[in-house]
Structures are given as C-alpha cells and as structure tokens.
Design a protein around this motif. Structure first.
Motif, mmCIF file in Angstrom:
data_model
loop_
_atom_site.group_PDB
_atom_site.id
_atom_site.type_symbol
_atom_site.label_atom_id
_atom_site.label_comp_id
_atom_site.label_asym_id
_atom_site.label_seq_id
_atom_site.Cartn_x
_atom_site.Cartn_y
_atom_site.Cartn_z
ATOM 1 N N PHE A 123 0.750 -1.249 -0.041
ATOM 2 C CA PHE A 123 0.086 -0.031 0.111
ATOM 3 C C PHE A 123 0.738 1.226 -0.057
ATOM 4 C CE2 PHE A 123 -1.904 3.442 2.484
ATOM 5 C CZ PHE A 123 -2.880 3.542 1.745
ATOM 6 N N TYR A 124 1.746 1.186 0.953
ATOM 7 C CA TYR A 124 2.827 2.583 0.837
ATOM 8 C C TYR A 124 3.463 2.490 -0.356
ATOM 9 C CZ TYR A 124 1.156 3.523 5.871
ATOM 10 O OH TYR A 124 0.494 3.958 6.855
ATOM 11 N N THR A 125 4.061 1.340 -0.816
ATOM 12 C CA THR A 125 4.841 1.557 -2.038
ATOM 13 C C THR A 125 4.005 1.973 -3.250
ATOM 14 O OG1 THR A 125 6.149 -0.327 -1.223
ATOM 15 C CG2 THR A 125 6.173 0.137 -3.590
ATOM 16 N N PHE A 126 2.910 1.649 -3.331
ATOM 17 C CA PHE A 126 1.762 2.265 -4.364
ATOM 18 C C PHE A 126 1.579 3.579 -4.196
ATOM 19 C CE2 PHE A 126 -2.101 3.000 -6.291
ATOM 20 C CZ PHE A 126 -1.867 2.459 -7.743
ATOM 21 N N LEU A 127 1.291 3.935 -2.905
ATOM 22 C CA LEU A 127 1.187 5.429 -2.420
ATOM 23 C C LEU A 127 2.311 6.531 -2.999
ATOM 24 C CD1 LEU A 127 -1.230 7.194 -1.102
ATOM 25 C CD2 LEU A 127 0.160 6.942 1.034
ATOM 26 N N LEU A 128 3.380 5.930 -2.719
ATOM 27 C CA LEU A 128 4.627 6.729 -2.814
ATOM 28 C C LEU A 128 4.791 6.818 -4.318
ATOM 29 C CD1 LEU A 128 7.168 5.885 0.047
ATOM 30 C CD2 LEU A 128 5.855 7.837 -0.228
ATOM 31 N N ASP A 129 4.739 5.497 -5.231
ATOM 32 C CA ASP A 129 4.905 5.640 -6.624
ATOM 33 C C ASP A 129 4.187 6.761 -7.181
ATOM 34 O OD1 ASP A 129 6.833 3.732 -6.429
ATOM 35 O OD2 ASP A 129 5.425 2.160 -6.960
ATOM 36 N N MET A 130 2.712 6.712 -6.698
ATOM 37 C CA MET A 130 1.741 7.763 -7.495
ATOM 38 C C MET A 130 1.886 9.316 -6.781
ATOM 39 S SD MET A 130 0.163 6.205 -9.526
ATOM 40 C CE MET A 130 -0.784 7.751 -10.022
ATOM 41 N N LEU A 131 2.320 9.332 -5.635
ATOM 42 C CA LEU A 131 2.593 10.659 -5.129
ATOM 43 C C LEU A 131 3.836 11.626 -4.998
ATOM 44 C CD1 LEU A 131 -0.061 10.595 -2.138
ATOM 45 C CD2 LEU A 131 -0.269 11.218 -4.518
ATOM 46 N N LEU A 132 5.140 10.545 -5.112
ATOM 47 C CA LEU A 132 6.349 11.319 -5.148
ATOM 48 C C LEU A 132 6.646 12.082 -6.173
ATOM 49 C CD1 LEU A 132 8.943 9.305 -3.276
ATOM 50 C CD2 LEU A 132 8.166 11.465 -2.765
ATOM 51 N N PRO A 133 6.681 11.577 -7.397
ATOM 52 C CA PRO A 133 6.875 12.663 -8.316
ATOM 53 C C PRO A 133 5.423 13.430 -8.463
ATOM 54 C CG PRO A 133 6.987 10.548 -9.224
ATOM 55 C CD PRO A 133 6.772 10.173 -7.876
ATOM 56 N N PRO A 134 5.335 14.653 -8.316
ATOM 57 C CA PRO A 134 4.245 15.180 -8.360
ATOM 58 C C PRO A 134 3.469 14.970 -9.738
ATOM 59 C CG PRO A 134 5.877 16.767 -7.419
ATOM 60 C CD PRO A 134 6.449 15.519 -7.771
ATOM 61 N N ARG A 135 2.257 14.275 -9.688
ATOM 62 C CA ARG A 135 1.629 14.115 -11.066
ATOM 63 C C ARG A 135 0.631 15.319 -11.252
ATOM 64 N NH1 ARG A 135 4.121 9.375 -12.674
ATOM 65 N NH2 ARG A 135 4.846 7.820 -10.845
ATOM 66 N N LEU A 136 0.600 16.127 -11.666
ATOM 67 C CA LEU A 136 -0.468 17.316 -11.922
ATOM 68 C C LEU A 136 -1.592 16.811 -12.662
ATOM 69 C CD1 LEU A 136 1.650 20.433 -11.999
ATOM 70 C CD2 LEU A 136 0.649 19.275 -10.110
ATOM 71 N N GLY A 137 -1.128 15.678 -13.711
ATOM 72 C CA GLY A 137 -2.138 15.220 -14.485
ATOM 73 C C GLY A 137 -3.170 14.329 -13.640
ATOM 74 N N PHE A 138 -2.562 13.423 -12.825
ATOM 75 C CA PHE A 138 -3.378 12.752 -11.886
ATOM 76 C C PHE A 138 -4.399 13.356 -11.117
ATOM 77 C CE2 PHE A 138 -4.120 10.287 -8.087
ATOM 78 C CZ PHE A 138 -4.911 9.272 -8.539
ATOM 79 N N ALA A 139 -3.650 14.654 -10.496
ATOM 80 C CA ALA A 139 -4.523 15.509 -9.509
ATOM 81 C C ALA A 139 -5.575 16.035 -10.346
ATOM 82 C CB ALA A 139 -3.804 16.484 -8.895
ATOM 83 N N ALA A 140 -5.557 16.545 -11.621
ATOM 84 C CA ALA A 140 -6.520 17.004 -12.286
ATOM 85 C C ALA A 140 -7.658 16.129 -12.885
ATOM 86 C CB ALA A 140 -5.865 17.625 -13.611
ATOM 87 N N LEU A 141 -7.053 15.145 -13.026
ATOM 88 C CA LEU A 141 -8.084 13.776 -13.408
ATOM 89 C C LEU A 141 -8.929 13.498 -12.242
ATOM 90 C CD1 LEU A 141 -8.992 11.470 -15.446
ATOM 91 C CD2 LEU A 141 -7.463 10.024 -14.127
ATOM 92 N N SER A 142 -8.168 13.322 -10.932
ATOM 93 C CA SER A 142 -9.115 13.120 -9.726
ATOM 94 C C SER A 142 -10.217 14.273 -9.525
ATOM 95 C CB SER A 142 -8.253 13.022 -8.565
ATOM 96 O OG SER A 142 -7.171 12.064 -8.887
ATOM 97 N N VAL A 143 -9.677 15.586 -9.676
ATOM 98 C CA VAL A 143 -10.871 16.541 -9.248
ATOM 99 C C VAL A 143 -12.068 16.587 -10.484
ATOM 100 C CG1 VAL A 143 -11.006 19.099 -9.585
ATOM 101 C CG2 VAL A 143 -9.024 18.239 -8.220
ATOM 102 N N GLY A 144 -11.314 16.499 -11.798
ATOM 103 C CA GLY A 144 -12.254 16.252 -12.882
ATOM 104 C C GLY A 144 -13.340 15.063 -12.618
ATOM 105 N N ALA A 145 -12.879 13.981 -12.113
ATOM 106 C CA ALA A 145 -13.635 12.822 -11.926
ATOM 107 C C ALA A 145 -14.837 13.178 -10.674
ATOM 108 C CB ALA A 145 -12.741 11.615 -11.452
ATOM 109 N N ALA A 146 -14.299 14.007 -9.936
ATOM 110 C CA ALA A 146 -15.204 14.239 -8.607
ATOM 111 C C ALA A 146 -16.214 15.432 -8.942
ATOM 112 C CB ALA A 146 -14.253 14.971 -7.377
#
Length: 162
Positions: A123-146
C-alpha cells in the motif's frame, strides 16, 4: 415503475462508462509519465495496476455518491474526491500485493503477520509511486472525476423537515 427501471439502467451505463474512461485515463497518464524511460516488465505491470485501480475506484466512487446525493454541490464534489483517492490507493496497494504474491509465491511469508506486513508495505509503495513525483495530470483527473460525479451522479432533492 418503468421510469425507475430506465433510470437504473441509464445509471448503470453511466457508471460503467465513467469507470472505463477513468481506468483508461489513469493508465494513459502513467504511460505518458514513463514514455521517455525504459519500460521494464515491472513498470508495465505497475501501469496495468494503476489502470485497474482507477477503474475500480471510479466504480466505488460512483456507488458511494448516493450517500451525499441530497447535499449541496461542494459536498457532492469533495466527498467523491476523497472516496476516489482513498479507493484508488487502496485498490492499487491490494492489486500490487496480489501481483507480488502471485508472481513470487515462494518468496512470500504466508503467515498472517507476514501477509499483513506485505499488504501494508505494498500500500505504501503504491502510494509513494503515485505521489512522490508530483503528478499534476493525476490531480486534475481526480478533481475532474469528482466534479463529473457531482454533476451527473445520483442526486436527490433536499427535503426539509418541520
């Protein structure tokens, strides 16, 4: 009664289409991030896990939207954002855990403590893989999905109790 049935069918189709689009979008974002690097076998599996985690998280988010269907737009937006992010990281960690234990069963500790430790680690490895290099595209996709779920998800009129 027909309107209720038609509404449920349309809702199911919207939920399935939403989940497929979010799954493909999260997969595409990760492919784009790793485009200029060497794609190892492990990286390809991680990218697939991200796509499936996005799909499953989108389904859970759509389903959970009914709990805030009678609230205002802001709550209907923030609730699915929270649910999507938590479900995405949880499903991603779980799918990574399943992948590691399926591919390397002889290296796994199959005791309850070992399985728990491995699941928390994945869980923590996946979390760090997704969040450590800031992924602005993923943040925008999450907000857009919401926002999409808040606009097109389950809504109920507010009721005033006297």
């Amino acid at each position: 009664m027909e309107k209720l049935t038609f509404s449920k069918v349309v809702g199911f189709i919207l939920a399935a289409a939403f989940a497929i689009v979010i799954g493909i979008s999260t997969w595409a974002l990760m492919v784009g991030d790793y485009m200029n690097t060497v794609m190892t076998q492990q990286t390809q599996h991680t990218i697939r896990i991200v796509g499936f985690a996005g799909l499953l998280a989108a389904l859970v988010t759509w389903w959970c939207q009914r709990f805030v269907a009678h609230r205002g737009f802001l709550v209907r937006t923030l609730f699915p954002l929270f649910i999507f992010l938590v479900a995405f990281c949880s499903f991603g960690g779980f799918l990574r855990f399943v992948y590691i234990h399926a591919m390397y069963p002889s290296q796994a500790d199959w005791s309850l403590g070992g399985l728990y430790g491995a699941s928390v680690n994945d869980f923590y490895t996946f979390l760090l893989d997704m969040l450590l290099p800031p992924r602005l595209g993923f943040a925008a996709l999450s907000v857009g999905a919401a926002v999409f779920v808040a606009l097109f998800g389950t809504r109920e009129p507010r009721t005033v109790e006297l």
